[in-house]
Enzyme design. Structure first.
Site, PDB file in Angstrom:
ATOM      1  N   ASP A  69     -14.261  20.972 -11.633  1.00  0.00           N
ATOM      2  CA  ASP A  69     -13.859  21.555 -10.585  1.00  0.00           C
ATOM      3  C   ASP A  69     -12.579  21.638 -10.436  1.00  0.00           C
ATOM      4  OD1 ASP A  69     -14.186  22.507  -7.902  1.00  0.00           O
ATOM      5  OD2 ASP A  69     -16.007  21.798  -7.500  1.00  0.00           O
ATOM      6  N   GLU A  88     -14.817  30.523  -7.268  1.00  0.00           N
ATOM      7  CA  GLU A  88     -15.593  30.584  -5.893  1.00  0.00           C
ATOM      8  C   GLU A  88     -14.689  31.522  -5.026  1.00  0.00           C
ATOM      9  OE1 GLU A  88     -16.363  27.647  -1.992  1.00  0.00           O
ATOM     10  OE2 GLU A  88     -14.699  27.493  -2.912  1.00  0.00           O
ATOM     11  N   ASP A 121     -12.012  26.360  -7.372  1.00  0.00           N
ATOM     12  CA  ASP A 121     -12.032  26.227  -5.948  1.00  0.00           C
ATOM     13  C   ASP A 121     -11.248  27.308  -5.372  1.00  0.00           C
ATOM     14  OD1 ASP A 121     -13.219  24.536  -3.794  1.00  0.00           O
ATOM     15  OD2 ASP A 121     -11.297  24.493  -3.448  1.00  0.00           O
ATOM     16  N   HIS A 179     -22.474  21.894  -2.502  1.00  0.00           N
ATOM     17  CA  HIS A 179     -22.209  20.993  -1.613  1.00  0.00           C
ATOM     18  C   HIS A 179     -21.588  21.460  -0.139  1.00  0.00           C
ATOM     19  CE1 HIS A 179     -18.650  22.359  -3.450  1.00  0.00           C
ATOM     20  NE2 HIS A 179     -18.029  21.740  -2.491  1.00  0.00           N
ATOM     21  N   ASP A 180     -21.581  22.479  -0.075  1.00  0.00           N
ATOM     22  CA  ASP A 180     -20.947  23.377   1.289  1.00  0.00           C
ATOM     23  C   ASP A 180     -22.119  23.946   2.035  1.00  0.00           C
ATOM     24  OD1 ASP A 180     -18.439  22.701   0.412  1.00  0.00           O
ATOM     25  OD2 ASP A 180     -18.072  24.694  -0.443  1.00  0.00           O
TER      26      ASP A 180
HETATM   27  O1  TEU Z   1     -15.158  25.619  -0.262  1.00  0.00           O
HETATM   28  C1  TEU Z   1     -14.368  26.815   0.541  1.00  0.00           C
HETATM   29  C2  TEU Z   1     -14.931  26.579   1.897  1.00  0.00           C
HETATM   30  O2  TEU Z   1     -15.008  25.602   2.522  1.00  0.00           O
HETATM   31  C3  TEU Z   1     -15.119  27.761   2.582  1.00  0.00           C
HETATM   32  O3  TEU Z   1     -16.465  27.493   3.633  1.00  0.00           O
HETATM   33  C4  TEU Z   1     -14.261  28.591   3.394  1.00  0.00           C
HETATM   34  O4  TEU Z   1     -14.238  28.549   4.634  1.00  0.00           O
HETATM   35  C5  TEU Z   1     -14.145  29.850   2.527  1.00  0.00           C
HETATM   36  O5  TEU Z   1     -13.483  29.885   1.348  1.00  0.00           O
HETATM   37  C6  TEU Z   1     -13.643  31.027   3.520  1.00  0.00           C
HETATM   38  O6  TEU Z   1     -14.170  32.221   2.909  1.00  0.00           O
HETATM   39  C7  TEU Z   1     -14.340  24.947  -1.038  1.00  0.00           C
HETATM   40  C8  TEU Z   1     -14.980  23.725  -1.472  1.00  0.00           C
HETATM   41  O7  TEU Z   1     -16.290  23.887  -2.032  1.00  0.00           O
HETATM   42  C9  TEU Z   1     -15.294  22.768  -0.238  1.00  0.00           C
HETATM   43  O8  TEU Z   1     -15.868  21.725  -0.426  1.00  0.00           O
HETATM   44  C10 TEU Z   1     -13.799  22.369   0.066  1.00  0.00           C
HETATM   45  O9  TEU Z   1     -13.922  21.904   1.311  1.00  0.00           O
HETATM   46  C11 TEU Z   1     -12.905  23.356   0.207  1.00  0.00           C
HETATM   47  O10 TEU Z   1     -13.086  24.883  -0.709  1.00  0.00           O
HETATM   48  C12 TEU Z   1     -11.431  23.247   0.459  1.00  0.00           C
HETATM   49  O11 TEU Z   1     -11.144  22.953  -0.763  1.00  0.00           O
END
Ligand code: TEU
Length: 555
Positions: free
Chosen positions: A109, A264, A205, A336-337
């Site tokens: 990641d 992502e 990420d 995990h989110d």
């Molecule tokens: O996730 C992105 C994230 O938190 C989303 O909910 C964010 O609001 C989105 O990109 C907006 O459209 C990643 C990771 O998977 C997460 O665990 C982290 O907290 C985050 O990025 C910050 O690194």
């Protein structure tokens, strides 16, 4: 069309990931080998038999780099090492070697939109306006009105620099300035360093946030909100495709191995998804978009709406159709989110096993590469969080305090958290029915779900009707049947009130999937004519689907 490879024989060479299955491990919560209550690399290694038995091809591990853990590792302070919580670099090397020995790959990641504020780059950048790294982050004398994704402002004042820096997440996660070519080269260097070490690719990420509108204009403020909604200026920004193509040239084009690059891309659209994954553009192999995991959000994620199969079907079909001739889909329910899918789109009570299996069937038999998140394969559920003291996640904790300060009832806020908070997906993996669920012999960093006494790997392993056995069967089907990997996709009804039905067609035959997303019987109506051929999954045969029944026919 990307170079076509079919079936298990195709799991090498161009497009090898079309018949592969990825498994995501959240290292904090997977397996704790040293008894300190936090998962670790040795714990992962001790459970590789489980992944191999399931048939997993690729392991993606959430960040294990040194980190102050303001966001559980998504705040990296050193990209070239392993945090002592998780083990050592030598143990990571051993994990890579062991995975390769078993024919599996490892995807790291990579968090490169931002670093930790404790990363030496930021320490330097924040030290003085004369520092050589002064433009590695976004500094301004006056902040704009943007809010962060995790509540509060997107700007924090820094004494040393006498200026504000931008952070789209917590203030301990300053955003890197990708406009600066030195920053981009530094990221590419990190990627090559890991590839040289033997890893097989990256899950990048929030990679669709790396290019911001350089004007940083003030953003519209939604009703009831204090800060501006910056999405328009940061999502799929003006130079994101240019940066990714450059990354591909500078990193991936230099390697002659089967690698995987997954981005992502929260809140991205089908049109952007096509661009990111078009093989001719050489940017990413696939993206993790959010559209199908936001159908139960109202104006924002904590405004929880009831599940609606029509909305889900609409978004899934849009991605299947949008990326049919160009690009490639990732397929996932959980990570995990996200809260647990069986509690969210299924039924975690009476129909838990049935609905977990249905969700798996629907996911794995679409066109794309499935991502299994740890615990999905046994139908793990949301956690009954009773109070905010039981919640760890920074996003949820920040939101709770902001909402309560704004006058919302604490119990109402907790109800949203119980449905939506990320810790639902972060409770320890349930290996067995012992007090630590086989995850730890110590005190787990986040409470184990009390239902681990019933829902656990050990209880499902030898049961051919378990959710776990079902996952294994689906993964094998992808490896063995070219229809699953390469067949096209057609939605069979866009209006049935309970059923999601689709056809996968390939020169070798077709599969029809009929799935009842409800706890009531579903009369198939005109879809009943699809009930022909060999029943690959399911037992019934008539024109009515039982509650949460999914049937698959091959012909
Ligand atoms: O996730 C992105 C994230 O938190 C989303 O909910 C964010 O609001 C989105 O990109 C907006 O459209 C990643 C990771 O998977 C997460 O665990 C982290 O907290 C985050 O990025 C910050 O690194």
């Amino acid at each position: 069309m990307p170079a076509t490879v079919t079936g298990s024989a195709g799991r090498t060479g161009p497009g090898w990931w079309r018949s592969a299955v990825v498994y995501q491990v959240y290292p904090r919560s997977f397996a704790d080998a040293n008894g300190d209550g936090v998962g670790d690399l040795r714990g992962i290694r001790e459970h590789l038999d489980h992944l191999e038995w399931l048939g997993v091809d690729v392991l993606w591990i959430s960040p294990v780099y040194p980190s102050p853990m303001a966001d559980n590792g998504y705040d990296v302070s050193d990209y070239h090492d392993v945090d002592p919580t998780y083990g050592t670099l030598a143990e990571l090397d051993e994990l890579i070697a062991e995975l390769h020995r078993r024919g599996m790959k490892l995807v790291m990641d990579l968090v490169a939109n931002h670093t930790s504020d404790e990363h030496p780059w930021f320490v330097e950048s924040s030290s003085s306006p004369e520092n050589a790294k002064r433009d590695w982050y976004w500094w301004r004398d006056e902040p704009n009105n943007w809010g962060s994704f995790f509540s509060g402002p997107a700007w924090t004042y820094c004494e040393g620099r006498a200026a504000y820096y931008m952070h789209l997440f917590t203030k301990k996660q300053p955003d890197l300035n990708w406009e600066n070519p030195e920053v981009r080269q530094a990221v590419y260097e990190i990627m090559r360093w890991w590839l040289d070490r033997g890893v097989d690719g990256f899950r990048m990420d929030v990679v669709n946030l790396i290019s911001k509108d350089p004007e940083l204009p003030d953003a519209p403020v939604m009703p009831g909100q204090r800060y501006g909604n910056m999405r328009e200026s940061v999502l799929d920004g003006p130079r994101v495709h240019e940066f990714l193509a450059e990354m591909h040239r500078e990193v991936f084009d230099r390697y002659d191995r089967d690698l995987l690059l997954v981005g992502e891309t929260g809140e991205t659209t089908v049109e952007e998804g096509r661009k990111y994954t078009d093989p001719a553009r050489r940017e990413l192999d696939m993206v993790l978009h959010y559209e199908h995991v936001e159908i139960d959000h109202g104006t924002f994620k904590w405004d929880v709406r009831p599940f609606d199969v029509g909305r889900l079907r609409d978004r899934l079909a849009a991605w299947q159709e949008g990326l049919a001739d160009v690009g490639w889909n990732s397929l996932y329910w959980d990570n995990h989110d996200q809260p647990r899918i069986v509690s969210r789109y299924g039924d975690d009570g009476r129909w838990r096993t049935e609905s977990a299996k249905l969700l798996a069937t629907v996911l794995h038999l679409q066109r794309g590469t499935p991502f299994v998140y740890q615990g999905d394969e046994i139908g793990m559920t949301n956690h009954p969080f009773a109070s905010i003291d039981e919640v760890d996640d920074v996003e949820a904790v920040n939101y709770y305090h902001e909402a309560v300060a704004a006058g919302l009832e604490p119990e109402d806020v907790m109800a949203s958290l119980r449905a939506m908070c990320r810790d639902n997906g972060r409770t320890p993996m349930q290996w067995d029915d012992s007090p630590g669920a086989g995850f730890t012999t110590g005190t787990p960093w986040l409470a184990v779900n009390p239902n681990h006494t019933e829902i656990n790997v050990a209880a499902q392993y030898d049961d051919p009707d378990s959710v776990l056995s079902h996952y294994r069967r689906l993964i094998r089907l992808r490896h063995e049947d070219p229809i699953v990997a390469d067949g096209d996709f057609t939605l069979l009804s866009d209006s049935h009130p309970q059923v999601f039905a689709f056809r996968r067609r390939h020169e070798s035959g077709q599969l029809v999937v009929l799935a009842n997303f409800s706890g009531a019987e579903a009369d198939l109506g005109e879809l009943a004519e699809e009930c022909r051929g060999e029943l690959v999954i399911g037992s019934g045969g008539g024109p009515v689907l039982s509650p949460w029944e999914a049937r698959v026919y091959r012909r």
